[in-house]
Design an enzyme around this catalytic site. Structure first.
Site, PDB file in Angstrom:
ATOM      1  N   LYS A  25       6.082  -3.819  -7.460  1.00 56.72           N
ATOM      2  CA  LYS A  25       6.612  -4.278  -6.166  1.00 56.72           C
ATOM      3  C   LYS A  25       5.500  -4.302  -5.118  1.00 56.72           C
ATOM      4  O   LYS A  25       5.316  -5.289  -4.403  1.00 56.72           O
ATOM      5  CB  LYS A  25       7.733  -3.342  -5.702  1.00 56.72           C
ATOM      6  CG  LYS A  25       8.118  -3.502  -4.243  1.00 56.72           C
ATOM      7  CD  LYS A  25       9.218  -2.551  -3.820  1.00 56.72           C
ATOM      8  CE  LYS A  25       8.758  -1.197  -3.348  1.00 56.72           C
ATOM      9  NZ  LYS A  25       8.188  -1.125  -1.997  1.00 56.72           N
ATOM     10  N   ASN A  26       4.783  -3.186  -5.042  1.00 62.93           N
ATOM     11  CA  ASN A  26       3.804  -3.054  -3.962  1.00 62.93           C
ATOM     12  C   ASN A  26       2.541  -3.878  -4.166  1.00 62.93           C
ATOM     13  O   ASN A  26       1.672  -3.903  -3.303  1.00 62.93           O
ATOM     14  CB  ASN A  26       3.485  -1.569  -3.716  1.00 62.93           C
ATOM     15  CG  ASN A  26       4.683  -0.859  -3.107  1.00 62.93           C
ATOM     16  OD1 ASN A  26       5.605  -1.506  -2.614  1.00 62.93           O
ATOM     17  ND2 ASN A  26       4.665   0.456  -3.147  1.00 62.93           N
ATOM     18  N   ARG A  39       9.076  -2.916   4.660  1.00 67.17           N
ATOM     19  CA  ARG A  39       7.811  -2.579   5.300  1.00 67.17           C
ATOM     20  C   ARG A  39       6.695  -3.581   4.940  1.00 67.17           C
ATOM     21  O   ARG A  39       5.831  -3.886   5.745  1.00 67.17           O
ATOM     22  CB  ARG A  39       7.437  -1.174   4.820  1.00 67.17           C
ATOM     23  CG  ARG A  39       6.056  -0.709   5.132  1.00 67.17           C
ATOM     24  CD  ARG A  39       5.974  -0.097   6.511  1.00 67.17           C
ATOM     25  NE  ARG A  39       4.645   0.422   6.787  1.00 67.17           N
ATOM     26  CZ  ARG A  39       4.292   0.898   7.962  1.00 67.17           C
ATOM     27  NH1 ARG A  39       5.136   0.936   8.948  1.00 67.17           N
ATOM     28  NH2 ARG A  39       3.080   1.347   8.160  1.00 67.17           N
ATOM     29  N   ASP A  56      11.675   1.846   4.512  1.00 66.19           N
ATOM     30  CA  ASP A  56      12.344   3.091   4.149  1.00 66.19           C
ATOM     31  C   ASP A  56      12.258   4.128   5.254  1.00 66.19           C
ATOM     32  O   ASP A  56      11.271   4.198   5.971  1.00 66.19           O
ATOM     33  CB  ASP A  56      11.690   3.661   2.894  1.00 66.19           C
ATOM     34  CG  ASP A  56      11.760   2.674   1.758  1.00 66.19           C
ATOM     35  OD1 ASP A  56      12.811   2.048   1.620  1.00 66.19           O
ATOM     36  OD2 ASP A  56      10.764   2.536   1.046  1.00 66.19           O
ATOM     37  N   ASP A  62       5.194   8.321  -4.096  1.00 66.58           N
ATOM     38  CA  ASP A  62       6.355   7.580  -4.608  1.00 66.58           C
ATOM     39  C   ASP A  62       6.969   8.228  -5.849  1.00 66.58           C
ATOM     40  O   ASP A  62       8.064   7.842  -6.259  1.00 66.58           O
ATOM     41  CB  ASP A  62       5.970   6.122  -4.923  1.00 66.58           C
ATOM     42  CG  ASP A  62       5.692   5.324  -3.658  1.00 66.58           C
ATOM     43  OD1 ASP A  62       6.061   5.784  -2.564  1.00 66.58           O
ATOM     44  OD2 ASP A  62       5.090   4.236  -3.769  1.00 66.58           O
ATOM     45  N   VAL A 113       1.708  12.754   2.390  1.00 65.33           N
ATOM     46  CA  VAL A 113       1.587  11.349   2.809  1.00 65.33           C
ATOM     47  C   VAL A 113       2.694  10.944   3.789  1.00 65.33           C
ATOM     48  O   VAL A 113       2.402  10.435   4.875  1.00 65.33           O
ATOM     49  CB  VAL A 113       1.527  10.407   1.584  1.00 65.33           C
ATOM     50  CG1 VAL A 113       1.345   8.963   2.040  1.00 65.33           C
ATOM     51  CG2 VAL A 113       0.398  10.808   0.646  1.00 65.33           C
TER      52      VAL A 113
END
Ligand code: EPU
Length: 418
Positions: A22-23, A94, A118, A307, A329
């Site tokens: 996804k990222n 985001r 998120d 994550d 983070v």
């Protein structure tokens, strides 16, 4: 998908295939804006966020064709782009902020709504904004929008990030591809997603060195051309399956999984008692006993990924022994712990530390997903519970995990959408 119904107790076993991250995919899609013409991104994950990004690019003037069967998207980028990204779309994810770099580079103006995404902490934009300001952009925020203008063009600059932010590295790197002169990004993010984006930009004609290191150097070029690029396999989805095997005394082969992108999490799973082996095109995680508790501190890559923090907390919740998980983070990521407490977990949170005492079995209860990864962590916890768990707000999971219930069923879990 509003709710998931998860029946605890199954030992997951079988093979799952992992698609593009996804990222990575969302950033690759945003970066196509840099070159007029038709770019193609393959190995695309079939997730809700890809559709949101497709809509955002469409509103900027592109013609976007997502093909979930072929796992690809073709994006035709016009010579003249729109420059406004509205709140209704940006608030959903985001990654919308990733259009800022390409838009300022090509149109010398960008108006992007302040992103939502998120609920996992403050997630400022100061590193993005300061970097682009150093490159000659004038930036201010007004009525919920970041408004950036570079009337005299974007110029190369020496930028040192306060923190190796993934998004800031990406926005500065994309803007720098079309800047005049050389840009250096010190303390740059080293995540594989950033490397993947950099490689796509290089395929488009950008001059970039130092990807995957602390210092990325970009020499601006006059124009870029469209390109085709295969999205890198999703290391967070791969890691989630690895934790699923370890938590269910399972045996899962993760096709396309990259052990080289998951060194620290997989070491932690071995410490917890799992057996991890590489296969011809991925890896396999097998567990035949109750996990042993492991201490973890999340850090930028190559450290333990934030994550996967919900997954390791879920594992520790049913492990033998006590453990400490430190979140370095995202400050808000422990919100998910409240949901685990509803399942009977024994966890104390103090600031950015969570102290966990493992119990042998969680107790099924209704819970709610607060973000993508918390949602996936709750599914794993529910699988290790003694009954039926209903997970509310499970749409979060669809934002990052393609066909999650279907894949879980194929591994023997009783998981359905309700
Ligand atoms: N930060 C600032 N100012 C900035 C930028 C970041 O203070 O200008 C802070 C953030 O608040 C955070 C830290 O720096 O505390 C790290 O943020 P970073 O910019 O690295 O994260 P991001 O780009 O917003 C991406 C992923 C996240 C992933 C992080 C870290 C995307 C769309 N999101 O976020 O993924 O957790 O990097 O690896 O790429 C997810 O997929 O569920 C997810 C949240």
């Amino acid at each position: 998908m509003e709710r998931l119904r998860v029946v605890g107790g199954a030992r997951l076993s079988g093979t799952v295939r992992v698609f593009g991250a996804k990222n990575s995919a969302l950033k690759l899609m945003a970066a196509t804006l840099l070159a007029p013409g038709e770019s193609k991104i393959t190995n695309l994950p079939a997730i809700a966020d890809v559709d949101y990004m497709a809509e955002l690019l469409t509103r900027l003037g592109c013609s976007v064709k997502v093909n979930n069967e072929l796992h690809e998207v073709i994006i035709a980028v016009p010579k003249k782009l729109g420059h406004r990204a509205d709140y209704d779309l940006v608030r959903k994810m985001r990654a919308s902020i990733n259009v800022l770099g390409p838009l300022i580079a090509r149109e010398l103006v960008a108006e992007v709504a302040l992103p939502g995404g998120d609920a996992i902490g403050s997630r400022g934009l100061d590193f993005h904004i300061n970097g682009l300001k150093d490159m000659g952009a004038e930036i201010h925020s007004e009525h919920g929008f970041v408004i950036a203008r570079a009337s005299n063009g974007i110029k190369g600059a020496a930028i040192t990030l306060e923190f190796p932010s993934v998004g800031a590295t990406e926005n500065i790197m994309t803007a720098a591809t079309l800047a005049t002169g050389r840009t250096t990004i010190d303390n740059a993010a080293r995540e594989p997603d950033v490397v993947d984006l950099g490689e796509f930009l290089i395929a488009m004609g950008a001059k970039i060195t130092g990807l995957g290191t602390h210092t990325i150097t970009i020499d601006g070029v006059k124009e870029l051309k469209p390109a085709t690029h295969a999205t890198l396999a999703d290391r967070i989805v791969s890691g989630t399956w690895a934790f699923a095997a370890a938590m269910t005394k399972g045996d899962i082969t993760i096709e396309n999984g990259r052990v080289d992108h998951l060194e620290v999490p997989l070491d932690k799973l071995v410490e917890a008692g799992a057996v991890v082996t590489t296969t011809s095109n991925g890896f396999r995680v097998k567990m035949d006993k109750r996990p042993i508790a492991v201490d973890v501190a999340t850090l930028p890559y190559p450290g333990f990924p934030t994550d996967l923090q919900p997954m390791v907390i879920a594992l520790n919740a049913i492990a033998e022994g006590t453990s400490l998980v430190t979140e370095n983070v995202f400050e808000g990521r422990f919100m998910f712990v409240n949901e685990l407490l509803r399942l009977g977990a024994n966890i104390q949170v103090d600031g950015h530390h969570a102290a966990i005492t493992g119990i042998s079995e969680l107790s099924a209860a209704p819970v709610a997903a607060t973000d993508i990864r918390a949602g996936a962590g709750l599914v794993l916890a529910a699988l290790a519970s003694d009954g039926i768990t209903i997970i509310e707000d499970a749409y979060h999971i669809d934002r990052g995990y393609p066909d999650f219930p279907v894949q879980l069923q194929s591994l023997g879990a009783d998981v359905t959408r309700v």
